[in-house]
Structures are given as C-alpha cells and as structure tokens.
Design an enzyme around this catalytic site. Structure first.
Site, mmCIF file in Angstrom:
data_model
loop_
_atom_site.group_PDB
_atom_site.id
_atom_site.type_symbol
_atom_site.label_atom_id
_atom_site.label_comp_id
_atom_site.label_asym_id
_atom_site.label_seq_id
_atom_site.Cartn_x
_atom_site.Cartn_y
_atom_site.Cartn_z
ATOM 1 N N ASP A 113 26.544 51.468 79.172
ATOM 2 C CA ASP A 113 27.088 52.532 79.626
ATOM 3 C C ASP A 113 27.391 52.707 80.738
ATOM 4 O O ASP A 113 26.051 52.361 81.930
ATOM 5 C CB ASP A 113 26.741 53.383 78.372
ATOM 6 C CG ASP A 113 25.348 53.501 78.701
ATOM 7 O OD1 ASP A 113 25.068 54.336 79.633
ATOM 8 O OD2 ASP A 113 24.409 54.183 77.635
HETATM 9 N N1 URA Z 1 21.010 51.257 75.338
HETATM 10 C C1 URA Z 1 22.449 51.884 75.493
HETATM 11 O O1 URA Z 1 21.704 53.347 75.080
HETATM 12 N N2 URA Z 1 22.631 52.071 77.514
HETATM 13 C C2 URA Z 1 22.984 50.728 77.509
HETATM 14 O O2 URA Z 1 23.429 51.072 78.183
HETATM 15 C C3 URA Z 1 22.008 49.928 76.620
HETATM 16 C C4 URA Z 1 22.047 50.299 75.821
#
Ligand code: URA
Length: 257
Positions: A113
C-alpha cells in the site's frame, strides 16, 4: 541442444517501447543498432532473444533494455501506489518512460500500500506472477511493523493459531509467525496477501501499525544497497530465491498443504 529463440529486430524493438516499427526502421537505417559489434542494416534481421542481450545489442550506443520475460526488484518508497488505477504517483513512474509501451506489459507481483515501503517485484512474466501470488504456493512475505502501543505478549499465539478472522471476511487467516523485536516493533511473516493484511491483523489485536516495511519474499531479501526508489533486474539466483523457504518458520499452514 535447445534452440535459441529469435525475433525480428523491428518487432523486438517496437515491443520494448523504442518506437513504432516505422521509427525503429529509421533508427536501424541511421546505423543506431549494433549487435556483437556489427552495425545492423536490416530491420528485418533476426536477433537472439537471450537474457544477456543487453551485453550484446546497443541502441544509439546504449545497452538495449532486457527482453521479455524479465523481473525487477524494487525498493518501493513510501508515498507511491502500485496500481495504474489508484490516484497518485505510481511505481511505474520510477521506471524508464518507454517501458510503459512494452509488450507484454509490466505488473507488480502483489501490492504494497501507499504507506508501506520495501521489497516489490515487477514483472512481465505472467507465469512467475501466478506462481508467486498463488495461495497454494505459500510464498512467505516478511513485514517489519512499528506499532503505536506496546504488544501484550499474546499476539504471537493469536497470529499462529490459524483461526483469526478479520473484519468483514468469512475465512480465517492462515497461521502467521511473529518475531518480537522490541515492545513496539515486530517482524510478521504471512503466506497470504489479503487487503492491508498486516495492518488489519494488528488492528484485530487492538494495536495500530504506524510504519510498515517488507524486507523479504520467500528467501529473497531486499538488498541492503538498494535505496528507496531504486530498482534493478532480478538475476536468476534472485528468481530462484523467491521459492526457497517458501513458508516461514511457524507460518506453515497444515490446513492448506
Ligand atoms: N499488509 C498491509 O497492511 N499493507 C501492505 O502493503 C502489505 C501487507
């Protein structure tokens, strides 16, 4: 002996994003394409599609881009998104502009993310992509999480149990392995890739992730000399490393053999 695959020069360069077939033809006629030290005159010439092509073929004096299939290892910086569809600057904007015209196109292998940094793989190899993200492959991903509050000590057992249900989901998470680094820092190894999984797992135990960084996929570690925003072509050893230690210690899931 296996035959080396060959491609027409104009088609290869057009598929690598160097321009239309017409533009590539003009480049060849101008003497801009050199294979093994010999200037190519014919845009219809056949060239070998081999991994080491960039050491043999130059375009206007510069090594040609890697031919398909290839994979990049990137240190994703904070603040960029992994999808063309999301608003904001994307990881693809960190790559050469002409790569947007490559055929086949590039995709990230899974996503991080916007507020997560770390190891990201980008590939044009659909088979590899599916082998890594397939839930059956059990490729482990390790995340370093910084937390808002000290852990209670119960998180490791809760995450390892294999029965933790996230909000608005109807199947429990596979077991995951927690390594406590300090009261507010932990490494969490998961074999799934559900939406915002790590942040939601800590939320499920009453905590909040304030920083998140992925440092490992399978046995492939983010290289220490790859700074945030940098990338390089993944070599064969790196590609093989993804599939070693595919399940982290304690992250194996007897319910999903
Ligand atoms: N889990 C998350 O919360 N964010 C990520 O980017 C990857 C795994």
């Amino acid at each position: 002996m296996s035959k080396v695959p060959m491609a027409r020069l104009d088609r290869l360069l057009a598929n690598l994003g160097y321009g239309s077939r017409r533009e590539v033809n003009a480049l060849v006629r101008a003497g801009g394409v050199v294979l093994d030290g010999v200037t190519l005159k014919d845009a219809g010439a056949k060239v070998p599609i081999v991994r080491e092509l960039p050491t043999r073929l130059t375009i206007s004096g510069v090594a040609v881009d890697p031919p398909a299939p290839f994979t990049l290892i990137m240190h994703k910086p904070l603040g960029v998104v992994c999808s063309h569809r999301e608003a904001g600057r994307s990881v693809y904007e960190l790559l050469p502009t002409r790569w947007r015209a490559r055929m086949p196109g590039l995709s990230t292998i899974g996503r991080l993310d916007k507020d997560t940094s770390g190891l990201l793989l980008i590939t044009d190899d659909g088979d590899l992509l599916h082998r890594v993200i397939s839930p059956r492959a059990h490729v482990a991903k390790r995340y370093l999480a910084t937390l808002d509050r000290p852990m209670t000590g119960e998180e490791g057992a809760i995450f390892a149990a294999g029965d933790l249900m996230l909000d608005s989901e109807d199947t429990p998470l596979a077991p995951a392995e927690l390594e406590v680094i300090s009261p507010t820092e932990a490494a969490l190894t998961i074999i799934e890739g559900r939406y915002h999984q790590v942040r939601r797992m800590f939320a499920a135990v009453g905590n909040h992730v304030t920083a998140l960084h992925r440092d490992r996929i399978g046995g492939l570690q983010l290289p220490a000399d790859l700074a945030a925003g940098e990338w390089r072509v993944l070599d064969e050893a790196g590609g093989a490393a993804i599939f070693t230690q595919a399940s982290g210690r304690g992250a194996t899931d007897p319910a999903h053999p």
